[in-house]
Design a protein around this motif. Structure first.
Motif, PDB file in Angstrom:
ATOM      1  N   TYR A   1      19.328  19.648   2.810  1.00  0.00           N
ATOM      2  CA  TYR A   1      20.076  20.055   3.980  1.00  0.00           C
ATOM      3  C   TYR A   1      20.100  21.617   3.836  1.00  0.00           C
ATOM      4  CZ  TYR A   1      21.345  15.846   5.994  1.00  0.00           C
ATOM      5  OH  TYR A   1      21.363  14.625   6.698  1.00  0.00           O
ATOM      6  N   MET A   2      20.163  22.369   5.107  1.00  0.00           N
ATOM      7  CA  MET A   2      20.536  23.648   4.836  1.00  0.00           C
ATOM      8  C   MET A   2      22.226  23.718   4.999  1.00  0.00           C
ATOM      9  SD  MET A   2      17.421  24.875   4.783  1.00  0.00           S
ATOM     10  CE  MET A   2      17.552  26.612   4.739  1.00  0.00           C
TER      11      MET A   2
ATOM     12  N   THR B   1      14.778  20.472  13.557  1.00  0.00           N
ATOM     13  CA  THR B   1      15.587  20.462  12.467  1.00  0.00           C
ATOM     14  C   THR B   1      15.102  20.126  11.266  1.00  0.00           C
ATOM     15  OG1 THR B   1      16.121  18.171  12.774  1.00  0.00           O
ATOM     16  CG2 THR B   1      17.471  19.925  14.016  1.00  0.00           C
ATOM     17  N   VAL B   2      13.695  20.141  10.991  1.00  0.00           N
ATOM     18  CA  VAL B   2      12.928  19.731   9.696  1.00  0.00           C
ATOM     19  C   VAL B   2      11.792  21.045   9.347  1.00  0.00           C
ATOM     20  CG1 VAL B   2      11.856  18.288   8.216  1.00  0.00           C
ATOM     21  CG2 VAL B   2      13.784  17.442   9.574  1.00  0.00           C
ATOM     22  N   ARG B   3      11.948  21.653   8.531  1.00  0.00           N
ATOM     23  CA  ARG B   3      10.917  22.339   8.155  1.00  0.00           C
ATOM     24  C   ARG B   3      10.373  22.258   6.899  1.00  0.00           C
ATOM     25  NH1 ARG B   3      11.214  28.348   5.725  1.00  0.00           N
ATOM     26  NH2 ARG B   3      13.321  27.616   4.818  1.00  0.00           N
ATOM     27  N   VAL B   4       9.009  22.252   6.771  1.00  0.00           N
ATOM     28  CA  VAL B   4       8.133  21.845   5.676  1.00  0.00           C
ATOM     29  C   VAL B   4       7.990  23.266   4.803  1.00  0.00           C
ATOM     30  CG1 VAL B   4       6.187  20.985   4.878  1.00  0.00           C
ATOM     31  CG2 VAL B   4       7.168  20.009   6.845  1.00  0.00           C
ATOM     32  N   ILE B   5       8.279  23.219   3.876  1.00  0.00           N
ATOM     33  CA  ILE B   5       7.911  24.308   2.710  1.00  0.00           C
ATOM     34  C   ILE B   5       7.180  23.849   1.645  1.00  0.00           C
ATOM     35  CG2 ILE B   5      10.220  25.525   3.508  1.00  0.00           C
ATOM     36  CD1 ILE B   5      11.264  24.587   0.731  1.00  0.00           C
TER      37      ILE B   5
ATOM     38  N   GLU C   1      14.927  21.327   4.769  1.00  0.00           N
ATOM     39  CA  GLU C   1      13.737  21.687   4.518  1.00  0.00           C
ATOM     40  C   GLU C   1      13.264  20.748   3.469  1.00  0.00           C
ATOM     41  OE1 GLU C   1      14.046  25.743   3.478  1.00  0.00           O
ATOM     42  OE2 GLU C   1      14.775  25.246   1.455  1.00  0.00           O
TER      43      GLU C   1
ATOM     44  N   ALA D   1       9.532  19.371   0.885  1.00  0.00           N
ATOM     45  CA  ALA D   1       8.447  19.727   0.385  1.00  0.00           C
ATOM     46  C   ALA D   1       7.670  18.488  -0.165  1.00  0.00           C
ATOM     47  CB  ALA D   1       8.778  20.885  -0.594  1.00  0.00           C
TER      48      ALA D   1
ATOM     49  N   GLY E   1      13.792  17.346  -0.911  1.00  0.00           N
ATOM     50  CA  GLY E   1      14.172  17.925   0.397  1.00  0.00           C
ATOM     51  C   GLY E   1      15.491  18.186   0.231  1.00  0.00           C
TER      52      GLY E   1
ATOM     53  N   ASN F   1      20.014  21.161   9.866  1.00  0.00           N
ATOM     54  CA  ASN F   1      18.876  21.470   9.382  1.00  0.00           C
ATOM     55  C   ASN F   1      18.321  21.197   8.208  1.00  0.00           C
ATOM     56  OD1 ASN F   1      17.566  22.901  12.133  1.00  0.00           O
ATOM     57  ND2 ASN F   1      19.663  23.848  11.915  1.00  0.00           N
TER      58      ASN F   1
END
Ligand SMILES: [Zn+2]
Length: 91
Positions: free
Chosen positions: A31-32, A81-85, A39, A41, A29, A37
């Motif tokens: 931070y952007m 605020t959390v994106r799974v990639i 991401e 994985a 993981g 935010n």
């Protein structure tokens, strides 16, 4: 503050801007650039700390006895605020 917990190795890692893996490499993981935010994985489960409560607990750290509590929470599967990639690279 966002962290990830790896269900495979139970490592808990604070996110940073460049990205961090857990000990076993199955969770990742970062931070952007906005520092809010994030991401994640792999198998990572995002966790949050209530920052203001943590600061208060640190300020009021007792010399002995019971420690000061603060709130931590498991971030929901659907969170703005959390994106799974997909894992961009391996450890
Ligand atoms: Zn792991």
């Amino acid at each position: 503050m966002k962290l990830i917990l790896c269900p495979m190795c139970e490592d808990v890692v604070k996110l940073n801007l460049s990205g961090r893996f857990c000990d076993c490499g199955q969770s990742w993981g970062r931070y952007m650039d906005d520092g809010i935010n994030a991401e994640i994985a792999g198998d990572a489960i995002p966790i949050g700390f209530a920052n203001s409560e943590l600061r208060t607990a640190l300020t009021n750290r007792p010399r002995s006895g019971m420690g000061c509590t603060f709130s931590a929470f498991v971030i929901p599967e659907i969170c703005d605020t959390v994106r799974v990639i997909r894992l961009p690279f391996s450890k």
